[in-house]
Design a protein around this motif. Sequence first.
Motif, PDB file in Angstrom:
ATOM      1  N   ALA A 160       0.804  -1.221   0.000  1.00 32.85           N
ATOM      2  CA  ALA A 160       0.000   0.000   0.000  1.00 32.85           C
ATOM      3  C   ALA A 160       0.842   1.279   0.000  1.00 32.85           C
ATOM      4  N   GLY A 161       1.861   1.313   0.851  1.00 37.02           N
ATOM      5  CA  GLY A 161       2.689   2.508   0.909  1.00 37.02           C
ATOM      6  C   GLY A 161       3.413   2.772  -0.400  1.00 37.02           C
ATOM      7  N   HIS A 162       3.849   1.705  -1.047  1.00 33.64           N
ATOM      8  CA  HIS A 162       4.535   1.821  -2.329  1.00 33.64           C
ATOM      9  C   HIS A 162       3.587   2.390  -3.391  1.00 33.64           C
ATOM     10  N   VAL A 163       2.345   1.925  -3.381  1.00 31.06           N
ATOM     11  CA  VAL A 163       1.347   2.426  -4.325  1.00 31.06           C
ATOM     12  C   VAL A 163       1.163   3.934  -4.151  1.00 31.06           C
ATOM     13  N   GLY A 207      -1.435 -11.769  -2.156  1.00 34.74           N
ATOM     14  CA  GLY A 207      -2.691 -11.437  -1.493  1.00 34.74           C
ATOM     15  C   GLY A 207      -2.860  -9.969  -1.166  1.00 34.74           C
ATOM     16  N   GLN A 208      -2.144  -9.103  -1.880  1.00 27.80           N
ATOM     17  CA  GLN A 208      -2.170  -7.673  -1.557  1.00 27.80           C
ATOM     18  C   GLN A 208      -2.993  -6.834  -2.528  1.00 27.80           C
ATOM     19  N   ALA A 209      -3.612  -7.449  -3.541  1.00 28.26           N
ATOM     20  CA  ALA A 209      -4.228  -6.659  -4.610  1.00 28.26           C
ATOM     21  C   ALA A 209      -5.301  -5.700  -4.098  1.00 28.26           C
ATOM     22  N   ALA A 268      -5.344   1.613  -1.365  1.00 29.82           N
ATOM     23  CA  ALA A 268      -4.330   2.677  -1.348  1.00 29.82           C
ATOM     24  C   ALA A 268      -4.459   3.553  -2.582  1.00 29.82           C
ATOM     25  N   GLY A 269      -4.729   2.936  -3.728  1.00 33.27           N
ATOM     26  CA  GLY A 269      -4.908   3.710  -4.951  1.00 33.27           C
ATOM     27  C   GLY A 269      -6.117   4.625  -4.874  1.00 33.27           C
ATOM     28  N   LEU A 270      -7.201   4.128  -4.291  1.00 32.07           N
ATOM     29  CA  LEU A 270      -8.392   4.961  -4.118  1.00 32.07           C
ATOM     30  C   LEU A 270      -8.097   6.153  -3.220  1.00 32.07           C
TER      31      LEU A 270
END
Length: 315
Positions: A198-201, A227-229, A235-237
């Motif tokens: 998430a942080g990377h996104v 399992g992170q999709a 995170a993208g939202l």
Amino acid sequence: MTPLPMVVPEEGLPTEVTIYEVGPRDGLQNEKAVVDVEVKSAFVKRLLGAGLPIVEATSFVHPKWVPQLADAEALMTGLSADLGERARELPVLVPNARGLERALDLGLRHVAVFASATETFAAKNLNRTLDSQFDMFEPTVAQALDAGVDVRGYVSMCFGDPWEGAVPVRQVVAVGKRLLELGVGQLSLGDTIGVATAGHVKALVAAFGEAGVEPGRLALHFHDTYGQALTNVHAGLQAGVTTYDASAGGLGGCPYARSATGNLATEDLVWFLTGLGIEHGVDLDAVVATSTWMAGELGRPSPSAVVRALGGAGE
């Protein structure tokens, strides 16, 4: 009656999202047994019938490289006969100028090119260097735009590369910016081997913003290897991205990267967005039924958690 999640909106998220369905192209391209063209055509039509606004149908790649998609002309010709003008709106991947010519000959209006964010994958997938790949894209994009055709740009290995490891954020932004400067309308940032967190996104989307690229120009393409999709979609939202690639039933991978397992399943994404009260326009029952049917055609269970919960392995 199909159960649905309780709707609990989260403050600060987009109210509407576009799901960019890639199952017929990215989902099937790695299948070893060739899927009959009539099955592919039915797959596309069922996905459209489920309310998916964009369905990427195929790729005009050389049959030597992806035999599964050798029937691209036959598929699109058949879809044109069945769907009329609507078939011309279905996006297709065109790896080079020759692929674009094949798409233009059929009157198609939306194409995509596929770039790499890393040196090694550019060599393995495109037989080019990180820099020289743009020599291939430039005339292809220019010709498409001259023909009035919209161009999407995929960037692979944006979050990690199986040969090079971590990929610098600035390197991904540089590749994406060059594609946009060529005239690409939207960038799809791919987590090809599913290593994003998430942080990377958020950091990558923010870096594009600092480079003058707003979230509205970006799409995110996640694989669920670890399992992170869906965590990464969240995170993208939060970062303001409103277009997400997904593949019905979680089909797909990458024929040039063995560690690239299935794409984010469309059903899992629909369930997730529904629970957040985010509009997406997709009929969950219809897409689950479609993926259940396709699992039966392929002879194996769907990896999608929602399909397993609601639909089983096949009809």
